[in-house]
Design an enzyme around this catalytic site. Sequence first.
Site, PDB file in Angstrom:
ATOM      1  N   HIS A  32       0.799  -1.222   0.000  1.00 54.77           N
ATOM      2  CA  HIS A  32       0.000   0.000   0.000  1.00 54.77           C
ATOM      3  C   HIS A  32       0.834   1.276   0.000  1.00 54.77           C
ATOM      4  O   HIS A  32       0.383   2.312   0.495  1.00 54.77           O
ATOM      5  CB  HIS A  32      -0.922   0.003   1.230  1.00 54.77           C
ATOM      6  CG  HIS A  32      -2.084  -0.928   1.138  1.00 54.77           C
ATOM      7  ND1 HIS A  32      -1.967  -2.245   0.799  1.00 54.77           N
ATOM      8  CD2 HIS A  32      -3.414  -0.728   1.352  1.00 54.77           C
ATOM      9  CE1 HIS A  32      -3.156  -2.828   0.820  1.00 54.77           C
ATOM     10  NE2 HIS A  32      -4.056  -1.918   1.151  1.00 54.77           N
ATOM     11  N   GLY A  54      -1.776  -0.336  -6.797  1.00 56.58           N
ATOM     12  CA  GLY A  54      -2.565  -1.537  -6.589  1.00 56.58           C
ATOM     13  C   GLY A  54      -3.838  -1.229  -5.828  1.00 56.58           C
ATOM     14  O   GLY A  54      -4.884  -1.818  -6.075  1.00 56.58           O
ATOM     15  N   HIS A  55      -3.759  -0.335  -4.886  1.00 62.31           N
ATOM     16  CA  HIS A  55      -4.953   0.197  -4.206  1.00 62.31           C
ATOM     17  C   HIS A  55      -5.045   1.662  -4.603  1.00 62.31           C
ATOM     18  O   HIS A  55      -4.316   2.520  -4.120  1.00 62.31           O
ATOM     19  CB  HIS A  55      -4.841   0.061  -2.697  1.00 62.31           C
ATOM     20  CG  HIS A  55      -6.148   0.283  -1.983  1.00 62.31           C
ATOM     21  ND1 HIS A  55      -7.002   1.327  -2.276  1.00 62.31           N
ATOM     22  CD2 HIS A  55      -6.755  -0.426  -0.986  1.00 62.31           C
ATOM     23  CE1 HIS A  55      -8.066   1.264  -1.506  1.00 62.31           C
ATOM     24  NE2 HIS A  55      -7.944   0.203  -0.706  1.00 62.31           N
ATOM     25  N   CYS A 112     -16.604   2.029   3.646  1.00 61.06           N
ATOM     26  CA  CYS A 112     -15.700   2.830   2.827  1.00 61.06           C
ATOM     27  C   CYS A 112     -16.190   2.931   1.389  1.00 61.06           C
ATOM     28  O   CYS A 112     -15.989   3.950   0.727  1.00 61.06           O
ATOM     29  CB  CYS A 112     -14.295   2.241   2.846  1.00 61.06           C
ATOM     30  SG  CYS A 112     -13.333   2.627   4.318  1.00 61.06           S
ATOM     31  N   GLU A 135     -19.282  -2.461   1.974  1.00 61.79           N
ATOM     32  CA  GLU A 135     -18.349  -1.858   2.926  1.00 61.79           C
ATOM     33  C   GLU A 135     -18.627  -0.370   3.129  1.00 61.79           C
ATOM     34  O   GLU A 135     -18.931   0.355   2.181  1.00 61.79           O
ATOM     35  CB  GLU A 135     -16.919  -2.063   2.440  1.00 61.79           C
ATOM     36  CG  GLU A 135     -15.866  -1.563   3.407  1.00 61.79           C
ATOM     37  CD  GLU A 135     -14.450  -1.785   2.906  1.00 61.79           C
ATOM     38  OE1 GLU A 135     -13.566  -1.020   3.328  1.00 61.79           O
ATOM     39  OE2 GLU A 135     -14.227  -2.712   2.099  1.00 61.79           O
ATOM     40  N   CYS A 180      -9.824   0.797   8.240  1.00 61.03           N
ATOM     41  CA  CYS A 180     -10.074   1.806   7.207  1.00 61.03           C
ATOM     42  C   CYS A 180     -11.431   2.475   7.388  1.00 61.03           C
ATOM     43  O   CYS A 180     -11.568   3.681   7.168  1.00 61.03           O
ATOM     44  CB  CYS A 180      -9.957   1.192   5.814  1.00 61.03           C
ATOM     45  SG  CYS A 180     -11.025  -0.231   5.526  1.00 61.03           S
ATOM     46  N   CYS A 181     -12.463   1.718   7.802  1.00 63.06           N
ATOM     47  CA  CYS A 181     -13.794   2.306   7.908  1.00 63.06           C
ATOM     48  C   CYS A 181     -13.918   3.283   9.077  1.00 63.06           C
ATOM     49  O   CYS A 181     -14.385   4.416   8.883  1.00 63.06           O
ATOM     50  CB  CYS A 181     -14.850   1.207   7.985  1.00 63.06           C
ATOM     51  SG  CYS A 181     -14.963   0.211   6.482  1.00 63.06           S
ATOM     52  N   GLU A 212     -13.848  -8.588  -1.613  1.00 58.43           N
ATOM     53  CA  GLU A 212     -14.563  -7.361  -1.224  1.00 58.43           C
ATOM     54  C   GLU A 212     -15.088  -6.642  -2.465  1.00 58.43           C
ATOM     55  O   GLU A 212     -14.918  -5.429  -2.629  1.00 58.43           O
ATOM     56  CB  GLU A 212     -13.644  -6.458  -0.398  1.00 58.43           C
ATOM     57  CG  GLU A 212     -13.069  -7.151   0.824  1.00 58.43           C
ATOM     58  CD  GLU A 212     -12.203  -6.262   1.686  1.00 58.43           C
ATOM     59  OE1 GLU A 212     -11.902  -5.127   1.256  1.00 58.43           O
ATOM     60  OE2 GLU A 212     -11.839  -6.670   2.791  1.00 58.43           O
ATOM     61  N   HIS A 253     -12.608  -5.153  -6.535  1.00 63.46           N
ATOM     62  CA  HIS A 253     -12.659  -4.596  -5.181  1.00 63.46           C
ATOM     63  C   HIS A 253     -13.394  -3.266  -5.211  1.00 63.46           C
ATOM     64  O   HIS A 253     -12.986  -2.326  -5.889  1.00 63.46           O
ATOM     65  CB  HIS A 253     -11.232  -4.421  -4.673  1.00 63.46           C
ATOM     66  CG  HIS A 253     -11.107  -4.091  -3.230  1.00 63.46           C
ATOM     67  ND1 HIS A 253     -11.385  -2.840  -2.737  1.00 63.46           N
ATOM     68  CD2 HIS A 253     -10.733  -4.843  -2.161  1.00 63.46           C
ATOM     69  CE1 HIS A 253     -11.185  -2.815  -1.434  1.00 63.46           C
ATOM     70  NE2 HIS A 253     -10.779  -4.040  -1.059  1.00 63.46           N
TER      71      HIS A 253
END
Length: 618
Positions: A128, A179-180, A317, A315, A391-392, A299, A247
Amino acid sequence: MKNCRSLPVGSVRLADPFLAHRVEADYRVTIPTSIDKCRETGRIDSFRLNWKPGMPNRPHIFWDSDFAKVIEGMCYAVALHPEDHRMAAELDGYIDLIVSAQQPDGYLNTYFTQVAPAERWKNIFDWHELYCAGHLIEAAVAHYEATGSRKFLDAMCRCADYIGTVFGPEADRMHGYPGHEELELALCKLADATGNDAYFRLAKYFVDERGKSPNFFQQEDPGRNEGQLKNRQAHKPVREQRDADGHSVRALYLYAGMADVAERSNDVELLDACKALFDSIAEKRMYITGGCGSTLIGEAFTVDYNLPNDTAYAESCASMALVQFAKRLLNITRQGRYADVMEQALYNGVLSGISLQGSEFFYANLLEVSSDTFTYGHIRKERQPWFDCSCCPTSFCRFLPQLGSFAWSEAENELRLNIPAAGSVNRNGIEIEVGGSYPFGGEIPVTVKSAGNFRFALRIPGWCRSFRLTLNGEAVSAAPENGYITLERNWNAGDKLELTLDMPVEVVRANPAVTADAGRIALMRGPLVYALESTDNGRVLSRLLIDTEAGFTTAPAPNLPDGVLAIRGEARLESDASEGHLYYRAAPQLEKAGFTAIPYALWQNRGPSDLLVWMRCR
């Protein structure tokens, strides 16, 4: 006509019964408790760069992003509470700590600096580094806008400059992309804040390079297959993508970044791809609550109309990211249909993920919960105070202070009311006050507090079948265009608009291809999705058959905040004729019953309970 912009956080003050409390709870509870959690888990101390093998709280690849989001939320809180010198001083100390962790070359990542320094840029697909950099950049821009200080901004400029020496089209650089995803939109914000177009060019490179052949992620690891590439939205160039795949959070961050790049480069082809991807979500792959992501496996989005309720991922997020994507398309196109989805996700899918107190969270937001609900990973039947993958919770820190900026936008000599939540706006000498109890009431008084010539646009929501608008008591006959009524005139201080949105209870049905909802209905009133909760109805939710012909009433919701309205109506309760057997032949009996439904976003604020959004009917 020029594109619109969202208003700065500090220029809008909410005073409505649904959103304003969430902003205050974020300031009073969510941000402070998230700071405590970041401190307890080592996320803050990781920036001290004193971790050694064998010590507790080993830094993680995404920790920097968690703390960055809390910092961004603090920046917005300082903008809304300039009198809070204690928080401002605490924030300043954290900024100094973060900046102190930056390496001489500009690199800033606590995991790869302390735990795996030899692994820098070795696995862009899974790790990340670029994602963390993006959230730190967003926090730095928010800090600059809230305080005027450049120390965090300048540090993240050095970081972005360094990233630009690692990635790019030049032969001596990596021809890769996150990647993210998230850095793309962050770089656009950095370009806007600094006026340095190099950051926008890097964002555009990441967007343009994604999914090209030869595929960077397969070059990084030849074993990666088509499904893995699709999970990262890298299976084809973004301009060729028409279905929302992979995702869900990654996808929606990417789409928001694509919209930013399309707007700044006047790229019609890229904007068309954004619109097609939005339609894929809103028309075929989104829950009625604005939830995104149908499965915990990856996800991810899955296929059209696959929207299971009791294993939904949805999710928190992802719903927040959908709001951000919709906001961008709304500002670019001025079309109210994007505001409709923004509002739908905000009032339902986002706010269901955090308790009214602001201290407990859902990572995945189910639409059906019973004692037999399957739980695994982040799918939980009860809100949690924290998650290892946090993360959320940390996303809420930065999202909730922005609620007012979703409600309003602006263009040259124009203010636009996207969501008619009560509150006030003061921008460029124009001051407007909105009253009423929306989303529970449809009567929305608007008072212009300052004189001047400007345009004022009011959204007429797509869910509203009829409305009335008056100006100083006289009916306004203008028809909505793209979902908005726009009035341009010389306004006098004290001019009053009265907008009335008819807000009956609506019975909603799903496309027959959504087999999970076949033969079922949902109830909506205004922008709110309603749900049955066992707190009000007992643990018989799957045996209640709603009588859609009997009509509905509204009443104060028991043991929820003042002003919250519940929907009540008639139903039939189906008897349990199974006698404990898995399958049986006896016909169940129906007895008369009533039901109470509350706003989905407020469920499980009165203790553990079962839930049902899509109800059986007769």
